[in-house]
Scaffold this motif. Structure first.
Motif, PDB file in Angstrom:
ATOM      1  N   THR A 106      -1.484 -40.536 -41.879  1.00  0.00           N
ATOM      2  CA  THR A 106      -2.229 -40.596 -40.630  1.00  0.00           C
ATOM      3  C   THR A 106      -1.310 -41.251 -39.607  1.00  0.00           C
ATOM      4  O   THR A 106      -0.639 -42.239 -39.931  1.00  0.00           O
ATOM      5  N   VAL A 107      -1.277 -40.696 -38.394  1.00  0.00           N
ATOM      6  CA  VAL A 107      -0.444 -41.264 -37.334  1.00  0.00           C
ATOM      7  C   VAL A 107      -1.291 -41.451 -36.086  1.00  0.00           C
ATOM      8  O   VAL A 107      -1.995 -40.529 -35.659  1.00  0.00           O
ATOM      9  N   GLU A 108      -1.203 -42.651 -35.531  1.00  0.00           N
ATOM     10  CA  GLU A 108      -1.878 -42.942 -34.270  1.00  0.00           C
ATOM     11  C   GLU A 108      -0.841 -43.388 -33.251  1.00  0.00           C
ATOM     12  O   GLU A 108      -0.023 -44.272 -33.534  1.00  0.00           O
ATOM     13  N   PHE A 109      -0.875 -42.765 -32.082  1.00  0.00           N
ATOM     14  CA  PHE A 109      -0.062 -43.189 -30.946  1.00  0.00           C
ATOM     15  C   PHE A 109      -1.003 -43.752 -29.900  1.00  0.00           C
ATOM     16  O   PHE A 109      -2.034 -43.138 -29.601  1.00  0.00           O
ATOM     17  N   THR A 110      -0.654 -44.922 -29.364  1.00  0.00           N
ATOM     18  CA  THR A 110      -1.418 -45.484 -28.244  1.00  0.00           C
ATOM     19  C   THR A 110      -0.475 -45.711 -27.075  1.00  0.00           C
ATOM     20  O   THR A 110       0.731 -45.936 -27.259  1.00  0.00           O
ATOM     21  N   PHE A 111      -1.036 -45.646 -25.875  1.00  0.00           N
ATOM     22  CA  PHE A 111      -0.289 -45.752 -24.622  1.00  0.00           C
ATOM     23  C   PHE A 111      -1.031 -46.764 -23.756  1.00  0.00           C
ATOM     24  O   PHE A 111      -2.005 -46.417 -23.088  1.00  0.00           O
ATOM     25  N   GLU A 112      -0.582 -48.026 -23.792  1.00  0.00           N
ATOM     26  CA  GLU A 112      -1.295 -49.103 -23.111  1.00  0.00           C
ATOM     27  C   GLU A 112      -0.545 -49.539 -21.865  1.00  0.00           C
ATOM     28  O   GLU A 112       0.658 -49.796 -21.922  1.00  0.00           O
ATOM     29  N   PRO A 113      -1.263 -49.649 -20.716  1.00  0.00           N
ATOM     30  CA  PRO A 113      -0.590 -50.099 -19.498  1.00  0.00           C
ATOM     31  C   PRO A 113      -0.137 -51.551 -19.622  1.00  0.00           C
ATOM     32  O   PRO A 113      -0.858 -52.401 -20.168  1.00  0.00           O
ATOM     33  N   ARG A 114       1.058 -51.805 -19.148  1.00  0.00           N
ATOM     34  CA  ARG A 114       1.627 -53.157 -19.071  1.00  0.00           C
ATOM     35  C   ARG A 114       2.311 -53.274 -17.719  1.00  0.00           C
ATOM     36  O   ARG A 114       3.489 -52.976 -17.593  1.00  0.00           O
ATOM     37  N   GLY A 115       1.530 -53.613 -16.689  1.00  0.00           N
ATOM     38  CA  GLY A 115       2.074 -53.622 -15.333  1.00  0.00           C
ATOM     39  C   GLY A 115       2.432 -52.191 -14.945  1.00  0.00           C
ATOM     40  O   GLY A 115       1.622 -51.279 -15.075  1.00  0.00           O
ATOM     41  N   ALA A 116       3.679 -51.975 -14.508  1.00  0.00           N
ATOM     42  CA  ALA A 116       4.152 -50.638 -14.138  1.00  0.00           C
ATOM     43  C   ALA A 116       4.696 -49.878 -15.349  1.00  0.00           C
ATOM     44  O   ALA A 116       5.233 -48.790 -15.202  1.00  0.00           O
ATOM     45  N   CYS A 117       4.556 -50.455 -16.524  1.00  0.00           N
ATOM     46  CA  CYS A 117       5.122 -49.873 -17.752  1.00  0.00           C
ATOM     47  C   CYS A 117       4.015 -49.446 -18.709  1.00  0.00           C
ATOM     48  O   CYS A 117       2.836 -49.643 -18.447  1.00  0.00           O
ATOM     49  N   THR A 118       4.446 -48.868 -19.833  1.00  0.00           N
ATOM     50  CA  THR A 118       3.536 -48.473 -20.903  1.00  0.00           C
ATOM     51  C   THR A 118       4.054 -49.013 -22.224  1.00  0.00           C
ATOM     52  O   THR A 118       5.233 -48.840 -22.541  1.00  0.00           O
ATOM     53  N   LEU A 119       3.175 -49.646 -22.975  1.00  0.00           N
ATOM     54  CA  LEU A 119       3.492 -50.017 -24.342  1.00  0.00           C
ATOM     55  C   LEU A 119       3.043 -48.843 -25.211  1.00  0.00           C
ATOM     56  O   LEU A 119       1.844 -48.600 -25.377  1.00  0.00           O
ATOM     57  N   MET A 120       4.019 -48.079 -25.700  1.00  0.00           N
ATOM     58  CA  MET A 120       3.732 -46.947 -26.588  1.00  0.00           C
ATOM     59  C   MET A 120       3.898 -47.441 -28.015  1.00  0.00           C
ATOM     60  O   MET A 120       4.957 -47.936 -28.389  1.00  0.00           O
ATOM     61  N   THR A 121       2.837 -47.298 -28.798  1.00  0.00           N
ATOM     62  CA  THR A 121       2.834 -47.791 -30.175  1.00  0.00           C
ATOM     63  C   THR A 121       2.510 -46.633 -31.117  1.00  0.00           C
ATOM     64  O   THR A 121       1.620 -45.830 -30.842  1.00  0.00           O
ATOM     65  N   MET A 122       3.246 -46.578 -32.201  1.00  0.00           N
ATOM     66  CA  MET A 122       2.985 -45.610 -33.261  1.00  0.00           C
ATOM     67  C   MET A 122       2.674 -46.376 -34.535  1.00  0.00           C
ATOM     68  O   MET A 122       3.432 -47.268 -34.923  1.00  0.00           O
ATOM     69  N   VAL A 123       1.558 -46.046 -35.172  1.00  0.00           N
ATOM     70  CA  VAL A 123       1.214 -46.604 -36.479  1.00  0.00           C
ATOM     71  C   VAL A 123       1.014 -45.428 -37.423  1.00  0.00           C
ATOM     72  O   VAL A 123       0.177 -44.555 -37.181  1.00  0.00           O
ATOM     73  N   GLN A 124       1.818 -45.392 -38.477  1.00  0.00           N
ATOM     74  CA  GLN A 124       1.709 -44.338 -39.481  1.00  0.00           C
ATOM     75  C   GLN A 124       1.282 -44.999 -40.783  1.00  0.00           C
ATOM     76  O   GLN A 124       1.918 -45.938 -41.250  1.00  0.00           O
ATOM     77  N   SER A 125       0.193 -44.488 -41.358  1.00  0.00           N
ATOM     78  CA  SER A 125      -0.424 -45.102 -42.538  1.00  0.00           C
ATOM     79  C   SER A 125      -0.489 -44.124 -43.702  1.00  0.00           C
ATOM     80  O   SER A 125      -0.386 -42.918 -43.513  1.00  0.00           O
TER      81      SER A 125
END
Length: 157
Positions: A106-125
């Motif tokens: 299972t893979v989840e990608f999240t795209f969270e705003p951090r000011g003018a940037c994005t914290l892109m996170t991938m979790v593969q389980s």
């Protein structure tokens, strides 16, 4: 912009994050368009092959074959379970290796705003082994590097 740590949890799970200098909408759209998908699986090596086809909808399939030559291709088949632009993508991949064996995760990608940037996170389980999980840590920094560089393309603005 900056690399987050590769995290190998107690279970066979992998987490990778990157702070990218672009809004979540731009990063999400880059990741889900054909150029970004090719970049994510690409390498800088001459002759590297990426064949990516995507039906971006819940229940749709993102199929990608990649490797150093036509005789040495890995095949990943991702089925989209959740698409929540520009915040989240959840997929159920089946990965087929060079020897013909396969496994599901299972893979989840999240795209969270951090000011003018994005914290892109991938979790593969749900890796079947720690060795397979650890093998995936090798290519992830390059995948995120290439995706991030693709955002600098003037045609993407």
């Amino acid at each position: 912009m900056s690399s987050g740590p590769l995290e190998a949890a107690r279970e066979p799970r992998l987490r990778f994050e990157r702070l990218i200098a672009a809004a979540p909408e731009r990063v999400f759209d880059a990741f889900t368009d054909p150029v970004g998908q090719d970049e994510f699986y690409g390498q800088d090596a001459d002759g590297w092959i990426v064949d990516s086809r995507c039906d971006l909808r819940v229940g749709g399939v993102w199929s990608v074959s990649f490797g150093p030559s036509p005789d040495e291709l890995y095949h990943h088949r991702h089925v989209f379970a959740v698409i929540d632009r520009p915040r989240r993508i959840l997929m159920a991949p089946t990965e087929t290796r060079l020897d013909g064996s396969s496994f599901r995760t299972t893979v989840e990608f999240t795209f969270e705003p951090r000011g003018a940037c994005t914290l892109m996170t991938m979790v593969q389980s749900a890796f079947p082994s720690e060795d397979l999980r650890d093998e995936h840590t090798v290519g992830l920094p390059n995948a995120f590097d290439r995706l991030e560089r693709s955002l600098d393309d003037p045609g993407r603005r």
